[in-house]
Motif scaffolding. Structure first.
Motif, short mmCIF file in Angstrom:
data_model
loop_
_atom_site.label_atom_id
_atom_site.label_comp_id
_atom_site.label_asym_id
_atom_site.label_seq_id
_atom_site.Cartn_x
_atom_site.Cartn_y
_atom_site.Cartn_z
N ASN A 43 -0.06 -0.09 3.63
CA ASN A 43 -0.40 0.48 4.95
C ASN A 43 0.74 1.31 5.51
N SER A 44 1.97 0.85 5.31
CA SER A 44 3.13 1.52 5.92
C SER A 44 3.40 2.89 5.31
N GLN A 45 2.76 3.17 4.17
CA GLN A 45 2.94 4.48 3.53
C GLN A 45 1.82 5.45 3.90
N ASP A 46 0.88 4.99 4.74
CA ASP A 46 -0.22 5.82 5.23
C ASP A 46 0.16 6.26 6.65
N GLY A 54 2.21 1.39 14.73
CA GLY A 54 3.66 1.41 14.94
C GLY A 54 4.45 0.80 13.79
N LEU A 55 4.00 1.05 12.56
CA LEU A 55 4.67 0.50 11.39
C LEU A 55 5.81 1.40 10.94
N ARG A 56 6.88 0.78 10.44
CA ARG A 56 7.93 1.55 9.77
C ARG A 56 7.58 1.60 8.30
N ILE A 73 7.43 -11.63 -3.17
CA ILE A 73 7.76 -10.24 -2.83
C ILE A 73 6.57 -9.33 -3.12
N ALA A 74 6.53 -8.20 -2.43
CA ALA A 74 5.56 -7.15 -2.71
C ALA A 74 6.30 -5.83 -2.77
N VAL A 75 5.92 -5.00 -3.74
CA VAL A 75 6.54 -3.69 -3.94
C VAL A 75 5.42 -2.69 -4.18
N HIS A 76 5.55 -1.52 -3.56
CA HIS A 76 4.56 -0.45 -3.75
C HIS A 76 5.31 0.87 -3.66
#
Length: 184
Positions: A43-46, A54-56, A73-76
């Protein structure tokens, strides 16, 4: 859905704890937490979702960053060749690494650190990571460059280590001898 309000900031004691192993098979609650970590980085890359909530933007997130002291952990992200690395892992562990180092020329940032902390963060140029995915399958990843740096940053969170702990305090931009410089 995780928002910036859920992400704890630098100075919170959970960020300095060594996180607990997740029992296998994982509970439904642990699976949901791991899914939500991956959902946040996607989501934060959209840009539309970012501005609405208000996401970084971020490429990785570890459970301790949402005040859950468990090894998840999560990585995208995509590497320099455009290959997508999208993983949500329980109990990730670096099982081998290169002697050769690498670092991001731009330095590193962190969703739990609001200010910019300049300096080079030495990392291993290549690593092999083992973990378990959301389907309970064992995963073994051979990583280099940008993805390797991201995974090391997130696994550090599981061990109570912040990226700036690696920066040379007396000379933050001292060139790291023989290291690969990664531009992102």
């Amino acid at each position: 859905m995780i928002t910036m309000d859920d992400i704890i900031r630098d100075g919170h004691p959970t960020l300095r704890k060594v996180a607990e192993e997740v029992e296998m098979p994982p509970s439904d609650e642990d699976k949901q937490i791991l899914k939500s970590l991956l959902e946040y980085v996607i989501n934060s890359q959209d840009t539309e979702v970012c501005s609405r909530y208000g996401l970084r933007p971020g490429i990785g997130l570890a459970a301790p960053q949402i005040n859950v002291s468990k090894r998840m952990i999560a990585v995208h992200l995509t590497d320099e060749k455009g290959v997508l690395y999208s993983y949500a892992l329980f109990n990730p562990k670096i099982i081998s690494h290169s002697v050769e180092k690498a670092y991001l020329e731009s330095g590193e940032g962190c969703l739990s650190v609001d200010e910019v902390i300049p300096g080079y963060v030495p990392r291993y140029a290549r690593i092999t990571v083992k973990g378990t995915n959301l389907d309970g399958e064992a995963v073994k990843l051979r990583l280099k460059g940008y993805p390797a740096i991201c995974f090391q940053h997130e696994i550090d969170h599981l061990n109570g280590i912040m990226f700036y702990d690696h920066i040379d305090k007396t000379n933050p931009f001292r060139r790291i001898e023989g290291a690969i410089v990664i531009n992102r």
